[in-house]
Write a protein that holds these residues in place. Structure first.
Motif, PDB file in Angstrom:
ATOM      1  N   LEU A 167       0.848  -1.190   0.000  1.00 57.40           N
ATOM      2  CA  LEU A 167       0.000   0.000   0.000  1.00 57.40           C
ATOM      3  C   LEU A 167       0.883   1.239   0.000  1.00 57.40           C
ATOM      4  CD1 LEU A 167      -3.212   0.728   2.006  1.00 57.40           C
ATOM      5  CD2 LEU A 167      -1.329   2.353   2.084  1.00 57.40           C
ATOM      6  N   ASP A 168       0.582   2.148  -0.893  1.00 57.46           N
ATOM      7  CA  ASP A 168       1.255   3.442  -0.936  1.00 57.46           C
ATOM      8  C   ASP A 168       0.211   4.473  -1.335  1.00 57.46           C
ATOM      9  OD1 ASP A 168       3.202   5.333  -0.742  1.00 57.46           O
ATOM     10  OD2 ASP A 168       4.442   4.590  -2.389  1.00 57.46           O
ATOM     11  N   ALA A 169       0.480   5.741  -1.082  1.00 57.10           N
ATOM     12  CA  ALA A 169      -0.510   6.772  -1.396  1.00 57.10           C
ATOM     13  C   ALA A 169       0.175   8.076  -1.756  1.00 57.10           C
ATOM     14  CB  ALA A 169      -1.459   6.982  -0.214  1.00 57.10           C
ATOM     15  N   GLN A 170      -0.591   8.953  -2.385  1.00 56.99           N
ATOM     16  CA  GLN A 170      -0.083  10.245  -2.841  1.00 56.99           C
ATOM     17  C   GLN A 170      -1.180  11.290  -2.714  1.00 56.99           C
ATOM     18  OE1 GLN A 170       1.226  10.228  -6.911  1.00 56.99           O
ATOM     19  NE2 GLN A 170       1.592  12.430  -6.992  1.00 56.99           N
ATOM     20  N   ARG A 171      -0.785  12.500  -2.363  1.00 57.90           N
ATOM     21  CA  ARG A 171      -1.730  13.621  -2.320  1.00 57.90           C
ATOM     22  C   ARG A 171      -1.573  14.447  -3.586  1.00 57.90           C
ATOM     23  NH1 ARG A 171      -0.462  18.035   2.076  1.00 57.90           N
ATOM     24  NH2 ARG A 171       1.250  18.362   0.610  1.00 57.90           N
ATOM     25  N   TRP A 172      -2.685  14.714  -4.258  1.00 56.32           N
ATOM     26  CA  TRP A 172      -2.709  15.617  -5.406  1.00 56.32           C
ATOM     27  C   TRP A 172      -3.465  16.874  -4.990  1.00 56.32           C
ATOM     28  CZ3 TRP A 172      -4.761  11.679  -9.575  1.00 56.32           C
ATOM     29  CH2 TRP A 172      -3.717  10.830  -9.950  1.00 56.32           C
TER      30      TRP A 172
END
Length: 275
Positions: A167-172
């Motif tokens: 699991l990984d995530a990014q903020r746009w």
């Protein structure tokens, strides 16, 4: 250092024109998840229209879109480890949040220092502890809930759901521009730490002109130097900004491409004039 592309220094005279063109941005979060075996879903991508948290079967107000990464064009639909001939069975999905969820999280944890306005990058620890798990659980709920996207008969069994192995995530913070016909009076507009966001939704296809009539007059009656262009430029110092944020077209890939082509054509013309 503390430099970030979001705070790169440009002349204020130019930056103010960029802000005027942009108006407001649409925030999103994205997550990459991988399961130890295929989910066996009858689709490669799906949208989830639920904006309310209580509607867990439709994204719970958090999940907007999901796509099976293994299904990207040009691939074989498999995920490989070190041996390109050895399929390890892992299935990856890209999950995209709703604008409403992203705005809620940015209000909780702002992108700018409230006193200095300095950009604040989000840490991997936060991304993998808050938005990442939120989006994965929304995806899981949508697949295992009787009122979910698969319907009562196709619902996956929560007890045998594949194990999450990555699991990984990014903020746009600036994922897309808001629609050009949205203005400061919009009920969906919110300003946080001096940055305007707009979570209003509209059709993203087909791509169409949203801002100008082609004669330098935009839909708000403006006749500024940039209104007839799909980019912003200071030709005195040959500084150009293009992309979907500057385009006069529907937000998205095609609008970004049209903006880039418009800017490239203008740059070429200026270059040839100097020969």
């Amino acid at each position: 250092g503390t430099w970030h592309r979001a705070s790169a220094g440009v002349p204020e005279s130019f930056a103010s024109r960029v802000r005027e063109r942009l108006k407001a941005r649409v925030p999103l979060f994205a997550a990459m998840v991988a399961y130890d075996r295929p989910l066996g879903l009858p689709f490669d991508a799906a949208s989830f229209g639920g904006r309310r948290r209580k509607n867990k079967g439709r994204g719970g107000g958090r999940l907007w879109f999901a796509a099976r990464t293994n299904s990207k064009p040009g691939g074989d639909g498999k995920v490989h480890d070190g041996d390109e001939n050895d399929d390890d069975g892992v299935e990856c999905w890209t999950l995209v949040s709703t604008p409403e969820y992203a705005l809620e999280k940015i209000e909780e944890t702002p992108m700018q220092d409230p006193k200095t306005g300095e950009f604040i990058p989000q840490s991997p620890e936060y991304l993998t502890a808050v938005p990442g798990p939120d989006l994965e659980s929304a995806f899981r709920e949508a697949l295992t809930s009787p009122d979910g996207i698969l319907g009562k008969e196709g619902t996956l069994d929560p007890g045998t759901f594949p194990d999450l192995v990555h699991l990984d995530a990014q903020r746009w913070g600036s994922a897309m521009p808001c629609h050009r016909n949205s203005d400061g009076r919009s009920e969906t507009r919110r300003t946080i730490c001096g940055v305007p966001y707009d979570i209003g939704r509209g059709a993203l296809a087909p791509t169409r002109l949203e801002r100008s009539d082609g004669n330098g007059n935009d839909d708000n009656g403006g006749t500024g130097p940039d209104d007839h262009r799909c980019f912003v430029a200071d030709e005195g110092i040959m500084l150009f900004q293009a992309g979907d944020m500057m385009s006069r077209y529907t937000p998205g890939f095609e609008g970004a491409a049209l903006s880039g082509m418009d800017a490239a054509e203008r740059i070429l013309k200026k270059y040839l004039e100097r020969q």
